[in-house]
Structures are given as C-alpha cells and as structure tokens.
Scaffold this motif. Sequence first.
Motif, PDB file in Angstrom:
ATOM      1  N   THR A  41       0.870  -1.181   0.000  1.00  0.00           N
ATOM      2  CA  THR A  41       0.000   0.000   0.000  1.00  0.00           C
ATOM      3  C   THR A  41       0.905   1.228   0.000  1.00  0.00           C
ATOM      4  N   LEU A  42       0.625   2.149  -0.920  1.00  0.00           N
ATOM      5  CA  LEU A  42       1.423   3.373  -0.984  1.00  0.00           C
ATOM      6  C   LEU A  42       0.611   4.521  -0.390  1.00  0.00           C
ATOM      7  N   VAL A  43       1.163   5.120   0.662  1.00  0.00           N
ATOM      8  CA  VAL A  43       0.486   6.244   1.316  1.00  0.00           C
ATOM      9  C   VAL A  43       1.299   7.519   1.073  1.00  0.00           C
ATOM     10  N   HIS A  44       0.646   8.538   0.523  1.00  0.00           N
ATOM     11  CA  HIS A  44       1.257   9.860   0.313  1.00  0.00           C
ATOM     12  C   HIS A  44       0.704  10.761   1.414  1.00  0.00           C
ATOM     13  N   THR A  45       1.588  11.388   2.172  1.00  0.00           N
ATOM     14  CA  THR A  45       1.066  12.240   3.248  1.00  0.00           C
ATOM     15  C   THR A  45       0.504  13.553   2.707  1.00  0.00           C
ATOM     16  N   GLY A  46       0.945  13.935   1.493  1.00  0.00           N
ATOM     17  CA  GLY A  46       0.505  15.233   0.959  1.00  0.00           C
ATOM     18  C   GLY A  46       1.340  16.385   1.487  1.00  0.00           C
ATOM     19  N   GLN A  47       2.506  16.087   2.110  1.00  0.00           N
ATOM     20  CA  GLN A  47       3.397  17.184   2.559  1.00  0.00           C
ATOM     21  C   GLN A  47       3.749  18.072   1.371  1.00  0.00           C
ATOM     22  N   HIS A  48       4.120  17.465   0.254  1.00  0.00           N
ATOM     23  CA  HIS A  48       4.267  18.212  -0.998  1.00  0.00           C
ATOM     24  C   HIS A  48       3.056  17.905  -1.865  1.00  0.00           C
ATOM     25  N   TYR A  49       2.462  18.958  -2.400  1.00  0.00           N
ATOM     26  CA  TYR A  49       1.160  18.810  -3.060  1.00  0.00           C
ATOM     27  C   TYR A  49       1.102  19.500  -4.417  1.00  0.00           C
ATOM     28  N   ASP A  50       2.017  20.461  -4.692  1.00  0.00           N
ATOM     29  CA  ASP A  50       2.003  21.094  -6.026  1.00  0.00           C
ATOM     30  C   ASP A  50       2.273  20.029  -7.077  1.00  0.00           C
ATOM     31  N   GLN A  79       2.666  21.238  13.363  1.00  0.00           N
ATOM     32  CA  GLN A  79       1.380  21.012  12.682  1.00  0.00           C
ATOM     33  C   GLN A  79       1.489  19.892  11.665  1.00  0.00           C
ATOM     34  N   GLN A  80       2.541  19.981  10.842  1.00  0.00           N
ATOM     35  CA  GLN A  80       2.707  18.998   9.761  1.00  0.00           C
ATOM     36  C   GLN A  80       2.890  17.590  10.335  1.00  0.00           C
ATOM     37  N   THR A  81       3.777  17.489  11.328  1.00  0.00           N
ATOM     38  CA  THR A  81       4.063  16.183  11.931  1.00  0.00           C
ATOM     39  C   THR A  81       2.807  15.637  12.611  1.00  0.00           C
ATOM     40  N   ALA A  82       2.120  16.493  13.331  1.00  0.00           N
ATOM     41  CA  ALA A  82       0.923  16.056  14.059  1.00  0.00           C
ATOM     42  C   ALA A  82      -0.176  15.617  13.089  1.00  0.00           C
ATOM     43  N   ARG A  83      -0.355  16.367  12.011  1.00  0.00           N
ATOM     44  CA  ARG A  83      -1.417  16.003  11.049  1.00  0.00           C
ATOM     45  C   ARG A  83      -1.131  14.644  10.415  1.00  0.00           C
ATOM     46  N   GLY A 104      14.147   8.429   3.972  1.00  0.00           N
ATOM     47  CA  GLY A 104      14.808   9.719   4.129  1.00  0.00           C
ATOM     48  C   GLY A 104      14.577  10.355   5.486  1.00  0.00           C
ATOM     49  N   ASP A 105      14.397  11.672   5.497  1.00  0.00           N
ATOM     50  CA  ASP A 105      14.472  12.421   6.757  1.00  0.00           C
ATOM     51  C   ASP A 105      13.463  13.566   6.845  1.00  0.00           C
ATOM     52  N   VAL A 106      12.377  13.454   6.103  1.00  0.00           N
ATOM     53  CA  VAL A 106      11.430  14.574   6.126  1.00  0.00           C
ATOM     54  C   VAL A 106      10.444  14.395   7.292  1.00  0.00           C
ATOM     55  N   ASN A 107       9.634  15.409   7.536  1.00  0.00           N
ATOM     56  CA  ASN A 107       8.702  15.336   8.667  1.00  0.00           C
ATOM     57  C   ASN A 107       7.787  14.120   8.564  1.00  0.00           C
ATOM     58  N   SER A 108       7.369  13.773   7.356  1.00  0.00           N
ATOM     59  CA  SER A 108       6.480  12.618   7.161  1.00  0.00           C
ATOM     60  C   SER A 108       7.159  11.324   7.622  1.00  0.00           C
ATOM     61  N   THR A 109       8.463  11.233   7.461  1.00  0.00           N
ATOM     62  CA  THR A 109       9.227  10.038   7.835  1.00  0.00           C
ATOM     63  C   THR A 109       9.141   9.809   9.340  1.00  0.00           C
TER      64      THR A 109
END
Length: 372
Positions: A41-50, A79-83, A104-109
């Motif tokens: 299952t591939l989940v995109h958090t939507g952190q980047h959306y453009d 906010q981003q991490t919590a969402r 990697g190392d982004v907030n979603s990770t």
Amino acid sequence: MIATRGGPSLHIIHIVGARPNFMKAAPVLRALEGYEGISQTLVHTGQHYDANMSEVFFRQLGLPQPDINLGVGSGSHAQQTARVMLAFEEVVTSQRPDLVMVYGDVNSTLAATLVSVKLGIEVAHVEAGLRSFDRTMPEELNRLATDQLADILLTPSADGDANLLREGIPADRIHCVGNVMIDTLVRLLPSASPPASVTLAQRYALVTLHRPSNVDDPEALRNLVATLDALSHHVQIVFPIHPRTRQRLDAWRIEVPRGDSFLLLEPQGYLQFLALQRDATVVITDSGGIQEETTYLGVPCLTVRENTERPITVTQGTNILVGQDLARLHTEVERVLRGEGEHGQIPPLWDGHAAERIADIVVDITETQPSS
Ligand code: UD1
C-alpha cells in the motif's frame, strides 16, 4: 526472483510525503513486486502537493498512484508532523500492516515512524544512519529520532553503520544496502532530457537553494542572489526555484536578475532535472540528494552548507562544502571553470541494485519473525 517461502502474505505500507522521498520509494516498490505473497500500500502524506513537486515525479518514476493521500499540506513542523500522525494512525489501525517502510528524513518520515512503533508495527528505515551532527537542521532531528525507533535500518554507506553503532543501535538491525536513490538515477538516466523551452549555454551552473539556513534569513538570501548575479557574468546560471525560496524572495522583495545569463525556472520534473545535472559544468546546492547525484554523475558540486550528512560525497565524490562563505563559492566556481573541479569516484554499492538488496533483507527478516 526469489519468492516468499509460503506462509501468510506480507502486507507492507510505504509512506512518502515530500519530493526527495519519491525517487527512493520507487525502486523499492518495484523490487518487492517481484516477490509472491506481498501486498503493498502506498500512502502519500501530501506534505508536498504542487503538481511540479509531486505528481510529475509519480508519472516519470512510474510510481503507482497513492492508494491513500492524507492531504496534510504545509504548516509549522509541529502542525505537519501532528497532522500526519493523526491521519496515519487511522490507516495503520485499520490496515494492521506487517511492516511500514519510511524513507529519508522529512517530517512525514518521523511522523509515520512514531505512529507505527507505538502501534507495535515494525518499521524499516531506508537511508538510515546519515548524520550532519547539526541539530539546528530539522532533518537531523528527524533522522536521529527515526533511527532510534525503527527496527530495520538500511544504510546507503558505511559511515551510516558507524553512526548507528555509536548511538547504541544493535548491529543485527543495521544493513548496508547502498544508495537507493542511485537505483532510480541509473534506471532513468537514458531517458533524461533537458526542459524543452530553455536555452542552455555551453557551460552553465545549476543552482538549487531551499534550506532554512540559506533562505529563511533575508540578509543571507540577498547575499546569495548577489553572488549568483556576479557569477552570471562568468557562467550562465540556471536556477529552478523551490516554492519556499520563491515565497521568501517575493516576501522580502529581493530582485532576481533575469536574462539569457540568468535563467529562473519553475521546479523541474525528475527527468528534466537529471539532464540539467548531467550536463552542468558545476552544481551549486544546499540539497542532500543532489550532493549524491552529482557524485554519481562526476559533476563538481559546491554545497552551500557548513556540514553534510553525506560525508562520502566529499571524501570520495565531487562535493565541496563551501559553507556560507560566498567569496569561497565564487573562487571554487572559477576553479571549476578553469577545469580544476573534483572528478571523484562512485562510492561502493551505489550500483543501481540497492532496492533488490533491501527487498531481500525485508522479506528475510519479516519471514523469520512471525508477526504479532
Ligand atoms: C522538505 C523537507 C526537506 C527536503 C525538501 C525537499 C522537512 C522537514 N523538510 O522541505 O528535508 O529537502 O522537502 O523539497 O520535511 N510548498 C509549496 N508546495 C508544495 C510544497 C511546499 O508551495 O508542494 C511551500 C509551502 O509554502 C511550504 C514550504 O514550501 O510551507 C515548505 O514546504 P515543507 O514541506 O514544509 O518543507 P520543504 O522546505 O519543502
């Protein structure tokens, strides 16, 4: 391809959120497709959306459409991490995967890792062990916390193993698999082509800047633009601009020169940006991944940061840390233009097969440890 050896099927959730995740997840999904009995299952958090920060990468990398998009968007780090945590908890609770793979190392990770381990789900971290030793970088905090919590640590190079061991991570959790982002580069380099509407000079400097240390301080950003302006008299500047940097330039009314010798571009797709790197005389950046891609391509890279979590690009590759010393940046560009740039060599295991090694390890470990 080795198939899973019977037993119940294995359900893996991959979580991606920001641009640099996409090229790391793509080869791992492909490699795992080769095994029987695995559902992904591939989940995109939507952190980047453009579209030009996300959609174009899915298309060009051949990533399947995300099964779930959490749509978290922008916000403060908390906010981003919590969402992501709130939305991803529901996904994990309802799907109960056997394994969550983070990149990697982004907030979603970090957010996905925290949620998963608290629900007793195993986590594999791809690109584990990298350290800049600079805790003012949000990514360094994400790396430290993710690696302490994850169960399977997949490192791109031996320095990653050494960092993890020093932090007390048991050796049997650490696997040096090589650089998965280079898998994508190797596969797609033959398809890379520069953006159609752009007139590139014979020699150009490709520039990317988006780190808070460079673009969140008006003085620093103004000085950087002035230095690039000065350099554009010696070599064409090609600058695809990150949305964060564009916002700062607009907010502080910093004028960016425009013309044949200074091209300001929208963020580029993967294939276009790869061609721009391949053909560049020199790359000026504060990105992490670009330090690695230029090392692989043998293109001199000048990194506008005081430190790097990817030291192998300096010791073995083409990377030089110029820090915030803009006079040094100027001198190093001139050196490259005189033909005295770094050539470097490709580090071990940056060979286009890291994802296959990851798939083998993940399948092996999850098979031998019955899921709870
Ligand atoms: C994030 C990662 C960084 C990575 C970078 C690559 C963290 C902490 N940082 O930084 O490690 O190098 O991605 O790009 O996770 N924005 C848009 N459209 C988008 C995405 C962002 O306009 O599709 C704007 C928003 O105003 C946002 C800003 O860019 O506030 C920054 O986005 P964000 O995801 O918070 O961090 P990045 O700087 O992109």
